[in-house]
Structure formats: structure tokens, C-alpha cells
Design a protein around this motif. Structure first.
Motif, mmCIF file in Angstrom:
data_model
loop_
_atom_site.group_PDB
_atom_site.id
_atom_site.type_symbol
_atom_site.label_atom_id
_atom_site.label_comp_id
_atom_site.label_asym_id
_atom_site.label_seq_id
_atom_site.Cartn_x
_atom_site.Cartn_y
_atom_site.Cartn_z
ATOM 1 N N ALA A 143 -29.822 -4.971 -106.065
ATOM 2 C CA ALA A 143 -29.127 -6.259 -106.035
ATOM 3 C C ALA A 143 -28.885 -6.742 -107.463
ATOM 4 O O ALA A 143 -29.604 -6.344 -108.390
ATOM 5 C CB ALA A 143 -29.968 -7.280 -105.280
ATOM 6 N N PRO A 144 -27.877 -7.590 -107.670
ATOM 7 C CA PRO A 144 -27.677 -8.170 -109.010
ATOM 8 C C PRO A 144 -28.932 -8.913 -109.462
ATOM 9 O O PRO A 144 -29.731 -9.354 -108.621
ATOM 10 C CB PRO A 144 -26.512 -9.157 -108.793
ATOM 11 N N PRO A 145 -29.129 -9.078 -110.772
ATOM 12 C CA PRO A 145 -30.369 -9.687 -111.287
ATOM 13 C C PRO A 145 -30.649 -11.084 -110.731
ATOM 14 O O PRO A 145 -31.800 -11.459 -110.553
ATOM 15 C CB PRO A 145 -30.154 -9.755 -112.798
ATOM 16 N N GLU A 146 -29.608 -11.879 -110.472
ATOM 17 C CA GLU A 146 -29.824 -13.241 -109.990
ATOM 18 C C GLU A 146 -30.219 -13.302 -108.516
ATOM 19 O O GLU A 146 -30.658 -14.332 -108.028
ATOM 20 C CB GLU A 146 -28.612 -14.136 -110.250
ATOM 21 N N ARG A 156 -28.772 -17.017 -112.770
ATOM 22 C CA ARG A 156 -27.330 -17.202 -112.550
ATOM 23 C C ARG A 156 -26.712 -18.058 -113.649
ATOM 24 O O ARG A 156 -25.581 -17.839 -114.063
ATOM 25 C CB ARG A 156 -27.094 -17.832 -111.168
ATOM 26 N N PHE A 191 -19.971 -13.972 -106.131
ATOM 27 C CA PHE A 191 -20.458 -12.970 -107.078
ATOM 28 C C PHE A 191 -19.367 -12.061 -107.600
ATOM 29 O O PHE A 191 -19.236 -11.879 -108.782
ATOM 30 C CB PHE A 191 -21.587 -12.128 -106.452
ATOM 31 N N ASP A 233 -17.901 -12.422 -111.612
ATOM 32 C CA ASP A 233 -18.443 -11.324 -112.401
ATOM 33 C C ASP A 233 -17.324 -10.407 -112.913
ATOM 34 O O ASP A 233 -17.377 -9.914 -114.024
ATOM 35 C CB ASP A 233 -19.454 -10.500 -111.586
ATOM 36 N N GLU A 234 -16.288 -10.198 -112.101
ATOM 37 C CA GLU A 234 -15.186 -9.348 -112.543
ATOM 38 C C GLU A 234 -14.351 -10.042 -113.605
ATOM 39 O O GLU A 234 -13.819 -9.414 -114.511
ATOM 40 C CB GLU A 234 -14.285 -8.999 -111.347
#
Length: 162
Positions: free
Chosen positions: A53-56, A76, A155, A159-160
Motif C-alpha cells: 500500500a502507499p506509505p500514507e 499524507r 490517491f 499522485d500522478e
């Protein structure tokens, strides 16, 4: 006591309605999430990590039989991780029919603020905070950053773009 004239309500509507926020602290910043978006406020919960999963994304938790994704708002918002064992609370919101637990350092009271105190994000607000803020309310005791839950939980899009 019944108010038989609508003028007070009309004046409030025209000159600035009241907005209600559940207040929270992230780092040293007081933030608000619109009361109508809040499903629940939780004391610390047991969170199960989610691999890759993403860090947040802190993991998931079980809330009355529903799986809830836990998002650490410190991560985040680009703040350092909190110390191991530090006190946290969570504000549960629903977004696109899914529940999310927004992990914050502390939850305050429900605050009513006047629309007159609202301002667009000031240029001096950290760019990452600006990304996730719907604006700020200038209060006697400092700024209240109104968090944009939809942007916080988008997300892929943010993020992109970064």
C-alpha cells in the motif's frame, strides 16, 4: 422561544451562513472536516497493515463488520511520522461508498464558523496543504484549515499530477 420573523435567518443566509466542522490537529495545525462528512470518531484502533500500500495507508481496521481503510494524515500531509506509541484518534468518513479512517494527532470539538471568516487558500500556506485544503477560516485563535476530503482520498489523481 419561537422566532416569528424570518429576517434573522435570512440575514444569516445572505450575510454568511454557519459551517460546522469536526476539528482535528495534524502536527501543529488545526484542521476541520465538515460535520456532514463525518461518520464516526474513534479512539486508537488495531490496524492491520496492507502489503504494497502507499506509505500514507496505515492499513485497515474492522468497524462494526465493515472494512475501513486507515489513512495517516501526517504522512499524507508531508509531515514526519509520529513517535511509536504516540496518541492518535481517527475521524471516519465515507467516500464513494467506502469508509476511511483519517488518523490524526487529536480530535477537538465540533466548531461552528461563520462563512464571513472563510478565505481561499493563502499563498503562504504550504503547497501540499493547499492541495488538500478547501480554504481557511481566520479565527481569533488562529487558522482553521478546511480539509477537502475528496482530494485527500483521490490517491491516483493527485499522485500522478505531482
Amino acid at each position: 422561544m419561537t422566532d416569528h420573523s424570518n429576517s434573522a435567518h435570512e440575514d444569516d443566509y445572505v450575510s454568511g451562513t454557519k459551517h460546522e466542522f469536526v476539528t482535528a490537529t495534524i502536527g501543529d495545525q488545526r484542521c476541520g472536516i465538515a460535520v456532514l462528512q463525518v461518520q464516526d470518531v474513534l479512539a486508537p484502533q488495531r490496524i492491520t497493515p496492507i502489503p504494497l500500500a502507499p506509505p500514507e495507508v496505515a492499513g485497515s481496521l474492522n468497524l462494526r463488520g465493515r472494512i475501513v481503510t486507515a489513512i495517516d494524515l501526517r504522512i499524507r500531509m508531508g509531515l514526519p511520522r509520529r513517535e511509536e506509541g504516540a496518541h492518535t484518534m481517527s475521524i471516519v468518513v465515507e467516500h464513494k461508498n467506502e469508509l476511511y479512517s483519517l488518523i490524526v494527532d487529536d480530535v477537538g470539538e465540533v466548531m461552528k464558523v461563520s462563512e464571513k471568516a472563510f478565505e481561499r487558500n493563502p499563498a503562504t500556506l504550504d503547497p501540499l496543504w493547499r492541495t488538500y485544503s478547501a480554504g481557511v477560516y481566520r479565527l481569533e485563535e488562529g487558522l482553521l484549515v478546511a480539509l477537502d476530503v475528496e482530494t485527500l482520498l483521490a490517491f491516483g489523481a493527485t499522485d500522478e499530477a505531482a
